[in-house]
Design an enzyme around this catalytic site. Structure first.
Site, mmCIF file in Angstrom:
data_model
loop_
_atom_site.group_PDB
_atom_site.id
_atom_site.type_symbol
_atom_site.label_atom_id
_atom_site.label_comp_id
_atom_site.label_asym_id
_atom_site.label_seq_id
_atom_site.Cartn_x
_atom_site.Cartn_y
_atom_site.Cartn_z
ATOM 1 N N SER A 66 30.336 12.802 -26.049
ATOM 2 C CA SER A 66 29.119 13.569 -26.288
ATOM 3 C C SER A 66 27.897 12.704 -26.118
ATOM 4 C CB SER A 66 29.158 13.896 -27.969
ATOM 5 O OG SER A 66 27.917 14.496 -28.382
ATOM 6 N N GLY A 67 26.962 13.253 -25.582
ATOM 7 C CA GLY A 67 25.562 12.248 -25.281
ATOM 8 C C GLY A 67 25.802 11.790 -23.934
ATOM 9 N N GLY A 74 35.120 14.608 -23.653
ATOM 10 C CA GLY A 74 35.661 13.540 -23.187
ATOM 11 C C GLY A 74 36.491 12.968 -24.437
ATOM 12 N N ASN A 134 24.062 13.074 -29.834
ATOM 13 C CA ASN A 134 23.139 13.728 -28.756
ATOM 14 C C ASN A 134 22.431 15.039 -29.520
ATOM 15 O OD1 ASN A 134 22.496 15.221 -26.439
ATOM 16 N ND2 ASN A 134 24.622 15.599 -25.775
ATOM 17 N N SER A 145 24.315 18.574 -27.751
ATOM 18 C CA SER A 145 25.608 18.319 -27.518
ATOM 19 C C SER A 145 26.531 19.736 -27.412
ATOM 20 C CB SER A 145 26.359 17.538 -28.701
ATOM 21 O OG SER A 145 27.535 17.186 -28.702
ATOM 22 N N SER A 146 27.337 19.829 -26.338
ATOM 23 C CA SER A 146 28.024 20.761 -26.216
ATOM 24 C C SER A 146 29.209 20.908 -27.161
ATOM 25 C CB SER A 146 28.566 20.942 -24.826
ATOM 26 O OG SER A 146 27.503 21.105 -24.002
ATOM 27 N N THR A 163 26.455 18.025 -19.746
ATOM 28 C CA THR A 163 25.838 19.378 -19.491
ATOM 29 C C THR A 163 24.756 19.210 -18.385
ATOM 30 O OG1 THR A 163 26.487 20.036 -21.752
ATOM 31 C CG2 THR A 163 24.543 21.130 -20.572
ATOM 32 N N GLU A 167 37.799 11.291 -27.576
ATOM 33 C CA GLU A 167 37.246 10.934 -28.772
ATOM 34 C C GLU A 167 37.911 10.126 -29.602
ATOM 35 O OE1 GLU A 167 35.791 14.429 -30.886
ATOM 36 O OE2 GLU A 167 34.076 15.111 -29.191
#
Length: 1108
Positions: free
Chosen positions: A107-108, A387, A157, A160-161, A112, A389
C-alpha cells in the site's frame, strides 16, 4: 536520419538489473537509490519494470513522452512504464497475443497510479473516432467510481486501494478498444465498521457529506457534520491535498459518463446514507420475565430514517435486530439476541450491505463497458492487487492476501522460466535447467483440499459443537506440525517450544518473501462472514430498487438451508480463476516500491526498500534471468552499435548482419563460452562481456570523435585558406581597376581645362564685338528718346492749363447750388423738428427694449411662467402679445419632440381630465400615474399564452379587476382585457374566457364621485351581450380603464361615444332584476379600501373611506 539510441546510452547507474555487477542485495539497493536520487524512478529486470513512487509530479508523463515511446523497441530508450505498455499493446495488436500486466506492491507504492498510466497510454496510442473515444472515456472513468467506493486513507497511503482489481480490456483486430470486464477481489469490508487510528473509512462517505448539495443531503436525511456518525473516524476526517467536495463532483460526472441512470445514482447514495444511519443505531439490555437477556434499540430515530431510505417497515428490521431464527428441516427456533449479538448483527449487516453494493457497482459498470460485438476479441488484462503484507499484527486478511501473492509469485516464476525457455528454443540455444526456489510447497500448505490451512479452517467453521479460534489452532498444530514452512509454539515440533518470539495464540508461515506471524484471533468469525437470515429476509422486503438484487437469499420462496460458502473458499476460487486466466496470456510485470513511510519526496529509506525487495522476490527474479544468458540483442542493432570496433565492419558491412557480428566477435577475441549465436539474436552470458564491449565502444567513439575533429579542423583551415586566396585575387582586380580609373580621370580633367581656356578666349573676343555694336545702337535710341520726351512734356503742360480752367467753373457752380439747398432746408427743418426727434427717440427705446428682451429670454419649458418686466407703460400691449406668441412658439417646439405613443398618452390624459376633473375625487391621484395599458404583459407571460391566443385583436389594456357578486357584494378576481372591438373578462387562474362584450353593445359606464374604484358597464337593451346583465367591477386603475374605454368605444361605434355617468347612486341590471348601487362615506372594516355590502335584494351599499 533518425538517431538510434539504446538503454545503455547516458545511463545513470544500471538501467537493467540483469547487468548489475557485482550482484548483491546491497548493490541492488544502491543502484535503486542512485537512480531515485536522479529522478529515474523506473528500472528494468529484463522485461520487468520496477517503479519507485516519487510522491510528487515529474515531467515524464506528458503527451510528448507518449509519442517518444510509441512504436519503439523495449530497450531502445531509458526505462519507463510507457515502454512496457507499448510493448504489450504492440504484441497484442501485431502478433495477436493476449496480454496481461501484473502490478504488485504494498500500500502506497503507486499501484493504482501505475494502472492509470498504463490505461492512459493505451488510450492515447490506439485509434480515434467517436465510438472509440466513447469506449476509452468509459474505461478511464470507471476508475474514479471504483476509487471512491473501494479506496480509503491509510497511515501509508492517502488513496489506498482496499480491494484487488483485474480489468480485461478487449480490442478489435485493428487494436481499437471495444470494451472491458472488471473483476474485484476481497474488499476490506471490515473497514466499514471500524478503522485503525489515523485512517479513514471509504472515500465515498466523506465525499457525499462534503460535496452533495443541501437538497440532496436533506433527501438522504444526512448532516454535513462527520462527528454525528459512529462509523466515521474523526481524527483523520480531513486529509491535506484531498478535496472531497470536488472529488464527489468528479464521481457523479464519471458515473454519468459510464452510463449510470439518475435513479440508479440516487439509489446508490441512499444505500451509502443507510450504512451511515446503521452505524448510529445503538442497543441497550432488557431483561425478560423468564430471566433471559435481550436487547432493545435506544433511539429509534436513526432506524426510522434508515427504513424510510430503504423502504423497509420499521417493525420488521427492529425484530431482525432483536431475534434470530434458526431453521433445521421443518423446525424453526427463534432466540433473542443480547446486546453484543445485536451489535454483531448490526455490523455484519453494514459490512454485507456495503460489500454487496460494491459488487453491484462492478457488475453495473461491466454492463456498460462490455464489448457489444460478438466476434473474437484480443484482450489486455491489467491486475492491480495488494502486495505482500507483513504487519505487527497480522490476521485473516493478511493471510489470504499473502496466499494470493504466493500464487502470483508461483505463476511469475513459472511464466518467466517458460518465457526464457521458449525464447531459447525459438533461437536454437540449448536450454539448461535453472535452479530456483519453487514456492508450490507453500501454496500447497495453504490450499490443499485435505490438509491445507484453508480447508481445515472451513472444516472447523462447519463442524458442530463449540468452535473457537483456539480449536482451529489446535487442529493446525496436529496436522501441519511436521511441515517445514509451518511453525507453532504448541505444535509437536519440539524446536519451537522455547521460541519466545512465537506467542501461544499465533502460528508462523515461512513465505517466499520471509516469515510472517499470524494471530489466530478472529480467523473463524472472518471466515464465516455470517449474516443472520432474519436480516437477509428483512432486507429483501425493501422497496428500494437495488436491495432485492443484493440479498437474493432473503427471498422466502427460495429458502436455502445450505450454509453459504466461507470467505476463504470464495477467495480461493477467485484466485484459482484469476491464475487460470493469467496462464492464457503473455505476462508483463510492474513491481511497485515505496521509498519511505512519510509519503515525502527525495527520501529513500534503505531498510524499507530492502524489505520490499525481499518480499517482491526481485533478487530471485534477477537470478532467474541471469541463470542462462544475461543479455540478448538482435543482430542488426548489435552490429549497428558495435561495428566501429572492427575495421572489416566499419563503416559499412555489406553482408548479412549475423556474419558481421561473427566477424566482429572474432576480431575482438571474445571467449566463445561467453556468448552464443541464436537464429535472430546474439546471447551474452556475463554482464562483464557486455561492459567490455561498451568500454571498447566508448574508447572507439572517443577516437572517432578525435578523428572527426581532426578532419573537420583540416577542412575548416583549408576552406579558410581558399577563401583568403579568392579574396586576395578579387581585391587585386578591384585595385587595378581603381588605379586605371583614377589615371583616366586625371587625363580627362587636363583636356577639359585646355578646352575651357580656348573656348573662353574665343567667347570674350566675340563679346567685345557685340558690346561695341550694341553701344552704337543705344546712342541713337537715347537721342531719339530725349527728343520725343521734350515734345510730350510741352503737350502735357498745355492740357493741364486747359483742365484747370474747366475745374474752376465747376467748383463755383457747386458752391452756388449748395448755398441754395441750405437756404431751403433751414425753412423745412424749423417746421418738423419736434416730430422727427420724437420718432427717433421712440425708435431708440424700441431698439433697446428688443435687445434687452433677447438677452433675458425665459427657459423653453411650457410650464415656466417667468417673463421679463416691461420698461415703459406704452409697451404694455406689445409686451403681452410677445409673451403670448413666445409661449405658443415654445409649446409648438415642445410638441414636436413627442412620439406618436407619447402623443396618444397625453391625449388620453387630456380626455381623462375632460371626463373626471372636478367630478371624481379619485382623479387627482391618477394625474401623475402613467397609463401603462398592459399591466399583465400578457404577450410575454407564458401563464397567459392560452388567453393571448384566444384574443385575436391587439390588447389595449390588460389588468386584474374584481367582479362584484350581487348576492353578497364580494369580489371575484377576473382578467379585464380591452381590444379595439371587445371587452373580455377571463378567469385569473386558468385564463379561460368568461365573457366577451362587443364595444357597440356598451350603452354607458357609471362611476361614483368618490375615491373608490367601482364602475358599472351597462349594456344596451336587446343586445346579445345583455342576456346576463350588466357588470359591476372594481379596479385600482379605474381612471385609465374608463378613459381608454371611452376613446376606443367612440372609434368602434362610428364616433358615437360611450356615455360616462358620474353619480353616487345608479342602477345596475343583473339579469331580470335592477339593483341600486349607493355610495356612502364611512369607515370600512377591511382596511383602507372601499367595501361593498348587500343591504337587500334591491340595494348594494359601497362604503368609501373619507378623504382627508
Amino acid at each position: 536520419m533518425e538517431v538510434k539510441t539504446s538503454l545503455l546510452d547516458n545511463m545513470i547507474g544500471v538501467g537493467d538489473m540483469v547487468l548489475l555487477e557485482p550482484l548483491s542485495e546491497e548493490s541492488f539497493i544502491a543502484n535503486l537509490k542512485n537512480r531515485f536520487d536522479h529522478n529515474e524512478i523506473y528500472t528494468y529486470i529484463g522485461s520487468v519494470v520496477i517503479s519507485m513512487n516519487p510522491y510528487r509530479s515529474l515531467p515524464i508523463f506528458t503527451p510528448e513522452k507518449v509519442e517518444e515511446y510509441r512504436n519503439r523497441n523495449f530497450y531502445e530508450l531509458s526505462p519507463h512504464i510507457y515502454a512496457l505498455a507499448d510493448e504489450a499493446y504492440r504484441s497484442l495488436r501485431d502478433q495477436d497475443k493476449d496480454q496481461c500486466i501484473l502490478i504488485t506492491g504494498e500500500s502506497g507504492a503507486g499501484k493504482t497510479e501505475a494502472s492509470k498510466l498504463v490505461m492512459s497510454y493505451v488510450a492515447a496510442v490506439c485509434g480515434k473516432g467517436q465510438e472509440v473515444n466513447k469506449v476509452k472515456e468509459q474505461l478511464l472513468q470507471s476508475n474514479p467510481v471504483l476509487e471512491a467506493f473501494g479506496n480509503a486513507k491509510t497511515v501509508r497511503n492517502d488513496n489506498s486501494s482496499r480491494f484487488g482489481k483485474y480489468m480485461d480490456i478487449e480490442f478489435d483486430f485493428k487494436g481499437d478498444p471495444l470494451g472491458g470486464v472488471i473483476s474485484n477481489y476481497l474488499l476490506e469490508k471490515s473497514r466499514v465498521v471500524k478503522q485503525p487510528r489515523g485512517e479513514r473509512n471509504f472515500h465515498i462517505f466523506y465525499q457525499l457529506l462534503s460535496g452533495a448539495s443541501d437538497d440532496t443531503l436533506k433527501k438522504l436525511k444526512l448532516d454535513r457534520d462527520f462527528s454525528k456518525y459512529n462509523y466515521l473516524s474523526l481524527d483523520s476526517a480531513a486529509v491535506n491535498g484531498l478535496d472531497d467536495a470536488a472529488n464527489f463532483r468528479t464521481v457523479r460526472n464519471a458515473m454519468q459518463i459510464v452510463g449510470f441512470m439518475e435513479d440508479e445514482v440516487q439509489s446508490v447514495l441512499e444505500l451509502v446514507a443507510a450504512v451511515l444511519k446503521l452505524g448510529n443505531i445503538e442497543f441497550k439490555p432488557d431483561s425478560r420475565s423468564n430471566g433471559g437477556d435481550e436487547s432493545r434499540i435506544k433511539d429509534k430515530n436513526d432506524l426510522k430514517e434508515m427504513c424510510e431510505l430503504l423502504g423497509i417497515e420499521q417493525s420488521v428490521l427492529e425484530r431482525a435486530f432483536s431475534y434470530r431464527t434458526v431453521e433445521a428441516k421443518l423446525e424453526k427456533v427463534s432466540t433473542t439476541l443480547n446486546v453484543a449479538q445485536a451489535y454483531y448483527a448490526r455490523d455484519a449487516l453494514a459490512k454485507n450491505l456495503y460489500s454487496r453494493l460494491f459488487s453491484w457497482l462492478v457488475t453495473r459498470i461491466n454492463e456498460s463497458i462490455k464489448a457489444q460485438a460478438k466476434t473474437r476479441h484480443k484482450v489486455m488484462g491489467v491486475l492491480d492487487i495488494y502486495g505482500f503484507e507483513i504487519f505487527e499484527d497480522n490476521s485473516f486478511e493478511q493471510f489470504i492476501i499473502n496466499y494470493c501473492n504466493e500464487k502470483l509469485q508461483q505463476i511469475f516464476i513459472e511464466l518467466t522460466l517458460r518465457e526464457e525457455q521458449e525464447e531459447y528454443i525459438r533461437e536454437g540455444i540449448e536450454w539448461t535447467n535453472i535452479e530456483y526456489f519453487n514456492n508450490a510447497i507453500i501454496c500447497d500448505l495453504i490450499e490443499n483440499h485435505q490438509n491445507g490451512i484453508l480447508a481445515m479452517l472451513d472444516e472447523e467453521c462447519l463442524r458442530p459443537g463449540t468452535v473457537t479460534d483456539e480449536t482451529f489452532l489446535d487442529k493446525l498444530n496436529t496436522i501441519c506440525a511436521e511441515h517445514q514452512h509451518f511453525e507453532s509454539r504448541l505444535s509437536k515440533n519440539s524446536k519451537f517450544l522455547t521460541d519466545h518470539s512465537l506467542p501461544h495464540s499465533c502460528f508462523r508461515i515461512q513465505h517466499y518473501a520471509g516469515k510472517v506471524l499470524y494471530r489466530v484471533e478472529g480467523f473463524v468469525d472472518k471466515n464465516n462472514d455470517l449474516l443472520y437470515r432474519d436480516l437477509s429476509q428483512a432486507m429483501y422486503k425493501a422497496t428500494q430498487s437495488i436491495i432485492k438484487q443484493l440479498f437474493p437469499e432473503g427471498n422466502p420462496a427460495k429458502v436455502n438451508l445450505k450454509r453459504p460458502p466461507t470467505a476463504g473458499s470464495q477467495f480461493k476460487a477467485s484466485v484459482g480463476t484469476l491464475m487460470r486466466n493469467l496462464q492464457t496470456k503473455n505476462p508483463n510485470y510492474i513491481r511497485c516500491i515505496k521509498p519511505n513511510d512519510k509519503k515525502a519526496s527525495h527520501i529513500f529509506t534503505e531498510s524499507l526498500v530492502c524489505h520490499q525487495v525481499r518480499y517482491l522476490g526481485l533478487m530471485e527474479n534477477v537470478r532467474v534471468r541471469r541463470a542462462g544468458y544475461a543479455f540478448r540483442q538482435a543482430y542488426e542493432p548489435c552490429l549497428e552499435r558495435y561495428k566501429m570496433l572492427c575495421k572489416r565492419t566499419w563503416p559499412h558491412w555489406r553482408g548479412p548482419a549475423r556474419e558481421g557480428v561473427e566477424v566482429l566477435m572474432a576480431d575482438l577475441q571474445v571467449p566463445t563460452d561467453e556468448f552464443a549465436y541464436g537464429r535472430s539474436k546474439i546471447f551474452i552470458r556475463n554482464p562483464k562481456t557486455l561492459f567490455f564491449l561498451e568500454e571498447r565502444r566508448r574508447q572507439c567513439l572517443q577516437d572517432l570523435a578525435t578523428l572527426i575533429q581532426k578532419i573537420y579542423r583540416g577542412w575548416k583551415c583549408r576552406t579558410q585558406f581558399l577563401l583568403l586566396k579568392k579574396s586576395q585575387i578579387v581585391v587585386s582586380a578591384w585595385y587595378r581597376r581603381y588605379a586605371q580609373q583614377k589615371k583616366y580621370q586625371r587625363i580627362k580633367s587636363a583636356t577639359t581645362l585646355v578646352q575651357s581656356y580656348t573656348r573662353g578666349w574665343q567667347a570674350r573676343k566675340l563679346l567685345r564685338q557685340l558690346k561695341y555694336q550694341k553701344r552704337c545702337e543705344e546712342a541713337v535710341t537715347t537721342i531719339s528718346a530725349f527728343w520725343h520726351g521734350t515734345q510730350a512734356r510741352r503737350e502735357l503742360r498745355r492740357l493741364k492749363e486747359e483742365a484747370r480752367r474747366k475745374h474752376a467753373v465747376a467748383v463755383i457752380w457747386a458752391y452756388w447750388q449748395g448755398l441754395k439747398v441750405r437756404r431751403e432746408y433751414r425753412k423745412f427743418f424749423r417746421a418738423n423738428a419736434g416730430k422727427k426727434i420724437y420718432d427717433f427717440t421712440i425708435q431708440r427705446i424700441m431698439q433697446k427694449y428688443f435687445l434687452g428682451l433677447k438677452s433675458n429670454m425665459p427657459p423653453m419649458s411650457p410650464i415656466d411662467k417667468n417673463w421679463p418686466t416691461r420698461p415703459y407703460r406704452f409697451l404694455d400691449g406689445a409686451h403681452k402679445e410677445l409673451r403670448r406668441i413666445f409661449h405658443l412658439w415654445r409649446c409648438k417646439k415642445y410638441r414636436s419632440q413627442f412620439t406618436e405613443e407619447k402623443k396618444a398618452v397625453y391625449e388620453e390624459k387630456l380626455e381623462a381630465s375632460e371626463l373626471f376633473k372636478d367630478k371624481k375625487a379619485l382623479y387627482p391621484s391618477s394625474v401623475n400615474q402613467p397609463f401603462k395599458g398592459d399591466y399583465l404583459e400578457i404577450s410575454k407571460n407564458p401563464k397567459y399564452q392560452k388567453l393571448n391566443s384566444a384574443v385575436e385583436e391587439k390588447v389595449l389594456l390588460a389588468d386584474v379587476v374584481n367582479k362584484i357578486n350581487r348576492a353578497n357584494g364580494k369580489g371575484t378576481a377576473r382578467i379585464f382585457l380591452l381590444t379595439k372591438k371587445n371587452v373580455v373578462l377571463a378567469d385569473s387562474k386558468t385564463g379561460q374566457v368568461k365573457a366577451s362584450v362587443p364595444l357597440p353593445d356598451l350603452a354607458s359606464v357609471s362611476v361614483s364621485t368618490q375615491s373608490d374604484g367601482f364602475f358599472a358597464l351597462k349594456l344596451k337593451e336587446g343586445s346579445a351581450s345583455a342576456i346576463k346583465g350588466d357588470f359591476l367591477l372594481s379596479s385600482e386603475h379605474l381612471i385609465e380603464i374608463i378613459t381608454k374605454l371611452h376613446r376606443t368605444g367612440a372609434k368602434a361605434a362610428d364616433k358615437e361615444q360611450i356615455n360616462v355617468d358620474i353619480s353616487d347612486e345608479f342602477l345596475v341590471q343583473f339579469k331580470q332584476d335592477k339593483v341600486c348601487v349607493k355610495f356612502i362615506q364611512g369607515s370600512p372594516k377591511n382596511g383602507n379600501g372601499a367595501s361593498c355590502k348587500r343591504k337587500n335584494n334591491r340595494l348594494l351599499e359601497v362604503s368609501v373611506p373619507m378623504t382627508a
